[in-house]
Design a protein around this motif. Structure first.
Motif, PDB file in Angstrom:
ATOM      1  N   MET A 118     -15.884   3.678  -4.068  1.00  0.00           N
ATOM      2  CA  MET A 118     -15.066   4.115  -2.926  1.00  0.00           C
ATOM      3  C   MET A 118     -14.973   3.037  -1.852  1.00  0.00           C
ATOM      4  SD  MET A 118     -15.870   8.160  -2.354  1.00  0.00           S
ATOM      5  CE  MET A 118     -14.574   8.289  -1.110  1.00  0.00           C
ATOM      6  N   ILE A 119     -16.074   2.336  -1.624  1.00  0.00           N
ATOM      7  CA  ILE A 119     -16.055   1.248  -0.642  1.00  0.00           C
ATOM      8  C   ILE A 119     -15.107   0.142  -1.107  1.00  0.00           C
ATOM      9  CG2 ILE A 119     -17.432  -0.604   0.375  1.00  0.00           C
ATOM     10  CD1 ILE A 119     -19.775   1.312   0.494  1.00  0.00           C
ATOM     11  N   PHE A 120     -15.188  -0.211  -2.390  1.00  0.00           N
ATOM     12  CA  PHE A 120     -14.290  -1.238  -2.917  1.00  0.00           C
ATOM     13  C   PHE A 120     -12.840  -0.776  -2.850  1.00  0.00           C
ATOM     14  CE2 PHE A 120     -11.851  -3.107  -6.421  1.00  0.00           C
ATOM     15  CZ  PHE A 120     -11.945  -4.449  -6.072  1.00  0.00           C
ATOM     16  N   MET A 121     -12.584   0.495  -3.159  1.00  0.00           N
ATOM     17  CA  MET A 121     -11.232   1.026  -3.092  1.00  0.00           C
ATOM     18  C   MET A 121     -10.679   0.926  -1.671  1.00  0.00           C
ATOM     19  SD  MET A 121      -9.924   4.930  -3.772  1.00  0.00           S
ATOM     20  CE  MET A 121     -10.729   5.471  -2.239  1.00  0.00           C
ATOM     21  N   ALA A 122     -11.518   1.263  -0.686  1.00  0.00           N
ATOM     22  CA  ALA A 122     -11.088   1.187   0.708  1.00  0.00           C
ATOM     23  C   ALA A 122     -10.784  -0.256   1.106  1.00  0.00           C
ATOM     24  CB  ALA A 122     -12.179   1.767   1.616  1.00  0.00           C
ATOM     25  N   PHE A 123     -11.648  -1.184   0.677  1.00  0.00           N
ATOM     26  CA  PHE A 123     -11.423  -2.601   1.001  1.00  0.00           C
ATOM     27  C   PHE A 123     -10.162  -3.122   0.328  1.00  0.00           C
ATOM     28  CE2 PHE A 123     -11.862  -7.021  -0.452  1.00  0.00           C
ATOM     29  CZ  PHE A 123     -11.868  -7.664   0.782  1.00  0.00           C
ATOM     30  N   MET A 124      -9.978  -2.765  -0.951  1.00  0.00           N
ATOM     31  CA  MET A 124      -8.804  -3.233  -1.671  1.00  0.00           C
ATOM     32  C   MET A 124      -7.524  -2.681  -1.063  1.00  0.00           C
ATOM     33  SD  MET A 124      -7.958  -2.927  -5.752  1.00  0.00           S
ATOM     34  CE  MET A 124      -6.378  -3.504  -6.389  1.00  0.00           C
ATOM     35  N   SER A 125      -7.535  -1.406  -0.664  1.00  0.00           N
ATOM     36  CA  SER A 125      -6.365  -0.801  -0.020  1.00  0.00           C
ATOM     37  C   SER A 125      -6.015  -1.545   1.266  1.00  0.00           C
ATOM     38  CB  SER A 125      -6.628   0.676   0.282  1.00  0.00           C
ATOM     39  OG  SER A 125      -6.830   1.410  -0.904  1.00  0.00           O
ATOM     40  N   TRP A 126      -7.051  -1.830   2.069  1.00  0.00           N
ATOM     41  CA  TRP A 126      -6.813  -2.543   3.331  1.00  0.00           C
ATOM     42  C   TRP A 126      -6.269  -3.946   3.060  1.00  0.00           C
ATOM     43  CZ3 TRP A 126      -9.311  -7.118   4.637  1.00  0.00           C
ATOM     44  CH2 TRP A 126      -8.999  -7.623   5.900  1.00  0.00           C
ATOM     45  N   ALA A 127      -6.868  -4.658   2.107  1.00  0.00           N
ATOM     46  CA  ALA A 127      -6.458  -6.035   1.831  1.00  0.00           C
ATOM     47  C   ALA A 127      -5.030  -6.106   1.306  1.00  0.00           C
ATOM     48  CB  ALA A 127      -7.424  -6.669   0.822  1.00  0.00           C
ATOM     49  N   VAL A 128      -4.674  -5.191   0.388  1.00  0.00           N
ATOM     50  CA  VAL A 128      -3.332  -5.222  -0.196  1.00  0.00           C
ATOM     51  C   VAL A 128      -2.276  -4.869   0.843  1.00  0.00           C
ATOM     52  CG1 VAL A 128      -1.820  -4.116  -1.884  1.00  0.00           C
ATOM     53  CG2 VAL A 128      -4.133  -4.780  -2.543  1.00  0.00           C
ATOM     54  N   VAL A 129      -2.558  -3.872   1.671  1.00  0.00           N
ATOM     55  CA  VAL A 129      -1.599  -3.487   2.716  1.00  0.00           C
ATOM     56  C   VAL A 129      -1.436  -4.595   3.743  1.00  0.00           C
ATOM     57  CG1 VAL A 129      -1.213  -1.906   4.649  1.00  0.00           C
ATOM     58  CG2 VAL A 129      -1.948  -1.005   2.439  1.00  0.00           C
ATOM     59  N   ALA A 130      -2.549  -5.287   4.053  1.00  0.00           N
ATOM     60  CA  ALA A 130      -2.509  -6.333   5.081  1.00  0.00           C
ATOM     61  C   ALA A 130      -1.795  -7.598   4.628  1.00  0.00           C
ATOM     62  CB  ALA A 130      -3.932  -6.676   5.517  1.00  0.00           C
ATOM     63  N   MET A 131      -1.699  -7.821   3.337  1.00  0.00           N
ATOM     64  CA  MET A 131      -1.032  -9.027   2.846  1.00  0.00           C
ATOM     65  C   MET A 131       0.453  -8.994   3.198  1.00  0.00           C
ATOM     66  SD  MET A 131      -2.816  -9.393  -0.921  1.00  0.00           S
ATOM     67  CE  MET A 131      -1.850 -10.856  -1.340  1.00  0.00           C
TER      68      MET A 131
ATOM     69  N   ALA B  60       6.644 -10.052   0.415  1.00  0.00           N
ATOM     70  CA  ALA B  60       7.703 -11.027   0.140  1.00  0.00           C
ATOM     71  C   ALA B  60       9.003 -10.562   0.802  1.00  0.00           C
ATOM     72  CB  ALA B  60       7.908 -11.168  -1.363  1.00  0.00           C
ATOM     73  N   ALA B  61       9.821 -11.509   1.180  1.00  0.00           N
ATOM     74  CA  ALA B  61      11.064 -11.177   1.877  1.00  0.00           C
ATOM     75  C   ALA B  61      11.984 -10.301   1.032  1.00  0.00           C
ATOM     76  CB  ALA B  61      11.786 -12.462   2.267  1.00  0.00           C
ATOM     77  N   SER B  62      11.896 -10.422  -0.284  1.00  0.00           N
ATOM     78  CA  SER B  62      12.781  -9.671  -1.180  1.00  0.00           C
ATOM     79  C   SER B  62      12.231  -8.284  -1.532  1.00  0.00           C
ATOM     80  CB  SER B  62      13.001 -10.465  -2.474  1.00  0.00           C
ATOM     81  OG  SER B  62      11.755 -10.701  -3.126  1.00  0.00           O
ATOM     82  N   TRP B  63      11.024  -7.954  -1.024  1.00  0.00           N
ATOM     83  CA  TRP B  63      10.391  -6.682  -1.385  1.00  0.00           C
ATOM     84  C   TRP B  63      10.485  -5.719  -0.215  1.00  0.00           C
ATOM     85  CZ3 TRP B  63       5.403  -4.162  -0.377  1.00  0.00           C
ATOM     86  CH2 TRP B  63       5.108  -3.151  -1.297  1.00  0.00           C
ATOM     87  N   ASP B  64      11.030  -4.520  -0.458  1.00  0.00           N
ATOM     88  CA  ASP B  64      11.251  -3.568   0.631  1.00  0.00           C
ATOM     89  C   ASP B  64      10.327  -2.350   0.543  1.00  0.00           C
ATOM     90  OD1 ASP B  64      12.251  -2.336  -1.582  1.00  0.00           O
ATOM     91  OD2 ASP B  64      14.254  -1.930  -0.756  1.00  0.00           O
ATOM     92  N   GLY B  65       9.201  -2.477  -0.167  1.00  0.00           N
ATOM     93  CA  GLY B  65       8.321  -1.330  -0.340  1.00  0.00           C
ATOM     94  C   GLY B  65       7.133  -1.289   0.605  1.00  0.00           C
ATOM     95  N   GLN B  66       7.091  -2.178   1.611  1.00  0.00           N
ATOM     96  CA  GLN B  66       5.921  -2.246   2.490  1.00  0.00           C
ATOM     97  C   GLN B  66       5.688  -0.939   3.248  1.00  0.00           C
ATOM     98  OE1 GLN B  66       3.630  -4.472   2.576  1.00  0.00           O
ATOM     99  NE2 GLN B  66       2.484  -3.933   4.413  1.00  0.00           N
ATOM    100  N   GLY B  67       6.774  -0.358   3.753  1.00  0.00           N
ATOM    101  CA  GLY B  67       6.629   0.883   4.513  1.00  0.00           C
ATOM    102  C   GLY B  67       6.041   2.009   3.680  1.00  0.00           C
ATOM    103  N   ALA B  68       6.533   2.149   2.449  1.00  0.00           N
ATOM    104  CA  ALA B  68       6.009   3.186   1.557  1.00  0.00           C
ATOM    105  C   ALA B  68       4.549   2.907   1.195  1.00  0.00           C
ATOM    106  CB  ALA B  68       6.860   3.260   0.295  1.00  0.00           C
ATOM    107  N   TYR B  69       4.247   1.650   0.995  1.00  0.00           N
ATOM    108  CA  TYR B  69       2.885   1.259   0.659  1.00  0.00           C
ATOM    109  C   TYR B  69       1.928   1.609   1.788  1.00  0.00           C
ATOM    110  CZ  TYR B  69       0.782  -1.253  -3.260  1.00  0.00           C
ATOM    111  OH  TYR B  69       0.125  -1.569  -4.419  1.00  0.00           O
ATOM    112  N   GLU B  70       2.354   1.313   3.019  1.00  0.00           N
ATOM    113  CA  GLU B  70       1.508   1.595   4.175  1.00  0.00           C
ATOM    114  C   GLU B  70       1.300   3.092   4.369  1.00  0.00           C
ATOM    115  OE1 GLU B  70       3.324  -0.328   7.486  1.00  0.00           O
ATOM    116  OE2 GLU B  70       2.689  -2.345   6.883  1.00  0.00           O
TER     117      GLU B  70
END
Length: 236
Positions: A83-96, A99-109
Motif C-alpha cells: 500500500m505504501i508503494f502504491m501510494a508513492f507510485m500514484s503520487w509519482a506518476v501523477v506528478a510527472m 506529454a503535450a499530445s496527451w490529454d488524460g492528465q485531468g482524468a488521471y488526477e
C-alpha cells in the motif's frame, strides 16, 4: 508411530503464497479501482470499493484460521508495504509532467491524485484493523477449541473493522465533513462491512475446509508472541 505436525513456522505450505498474493491483490485493487467512485443503489450512496475491500478481511480470516497468527502477520506487513508503494507510485506518476499530445492528465488526477491525508488514513487504518482482526480470531480459536468458526470470523470482523473505521474516517474527513456526517458514515460503513462478512461466512467455511485438508494443518496460537513487530519463531 505417526509423527506430529511440525510447528506452523517450520511447515512448508502448498497454498500459502497463493493466499498471500490474493490478499494483496484484493487489497490494492479495492483501494485503486473502488476507492475513487461513489455509487448510489436503491437510494443508498457508498464508496464502490466497500463491496470488495471486505474480501481482504475474509482472506485475512482464512490466513489466521489455517496458517496461524504468525503467518498472517507476515502477510499483513506485505500488504502494508504494498500500500505504501502504491501510494508513492500514484503520487509519482501523477506528478510527472504529461506529454503535450496527451490529454488524460485531468482524468488521471481525479482517479489517482488522492489527498495525502486520505492515503495516510487508509494505510494506518488497514494496518491496525488487520492486526486486531487476526489477533481476535486467533485468540477466539483457542477459546472455542477450534469450534464455531462463524463466531470467530464475524467476531474478529466486528472488532477489526471497528478499529479500521474509527481510525480511517476521523483522520481522513474530520474537519472536512461535518462531525455528524463523519460519525454516521463511520458507523454505517462499519455495519455494512460486518454484514458483508456475515453473508460470506459460507464461502469462508468452504475455503477454510479445503485449505486445511490440502495443507494438513490445524494451527492453534497457544504460545504465539502477538506483537505486530515480533519475528516468527519455531515455537509459533
Amino acid at each position: 508411530m505417526e509423527k506430529p505436525n511440525p510447528p506452523a513456522a517450520q511447515q512448508r505450505f502448498r497454498y500459502y503464497d497463493i493466499v498471500m498474493a490474493s490478499f494483496v491483490a484484493v487489497l490494492l485493487l479495492s483501494n485503486v479501482i473502488g476507492a475513487a467512485k461513489l455509487s448510489t443503489v436503491a437510494g443508498f450512496t457508498f464508496g464502490a470499493g466497500i463491496l470488495f475491500f471486505p474480501i481482504s478481511y475474509v482472506i485475512g480470516d482464512v490466513l489466521t484460521e489455517v496458517y496461524g497468527y504468525a503467518k498472517a502477520r507476515r502477510v499483513i506487513w506485505v500488504g502494508f508495504a504494498a500500500m505504501i508503494f502504491m501510494a508513492f507510485m500514484s503520487w509519482a506518476v501523477v506528478a510527472m509532467p504529461p506529454a503535450a499530445s496527451w490529454d488524460g492528465q485531468g482524468a488521471y488526477e481525479s482517479v489517482f491524485g488522492q489527498v495525502p491525508r486520505i492515503v495516510a488514513a487508509s494505510i494506518i487504518a488497514f494496518w491496525a484493523g488487520e492486526f486486531v482482526n487476526s489477533y481476535v480470531l486467533a485468540r477466539m480459536k483457542v477459546w472455542t477449541k477450534g469450534k464455531a468458526l462463524w463466531s470467530r470470523t464475524i467476531g474478529s470482523t466486528v472488532f477489526g473493522q471497528a478499529v479500521d473505521s474509527a481510525i480511517f474516517y476521523p483522520i481522513a474527513f474530520l474537519g472536512v465533513w461535518e462531525t455528524r456526517d463523519v460519525l454516521i458514515v463511520m458507523v454505517s460503513n462499519w455495519l455494512l462491512k460486518v454484514l458483508w462478512e456475515a453473508a460470506l461466512t459460507p464461502v469462508t467455511y468452504i475455503v477454510v475446509g479445503k485449505l486445511k485438508r490440502a495443507e494438513g494443518a490445524e494451527v492453534f496460537d497457544t504460545d504465539t508472541d502477538f506483537s505486530p513487530f515480533a519475528t516468527s519463531k519455531p515455537s509459533e
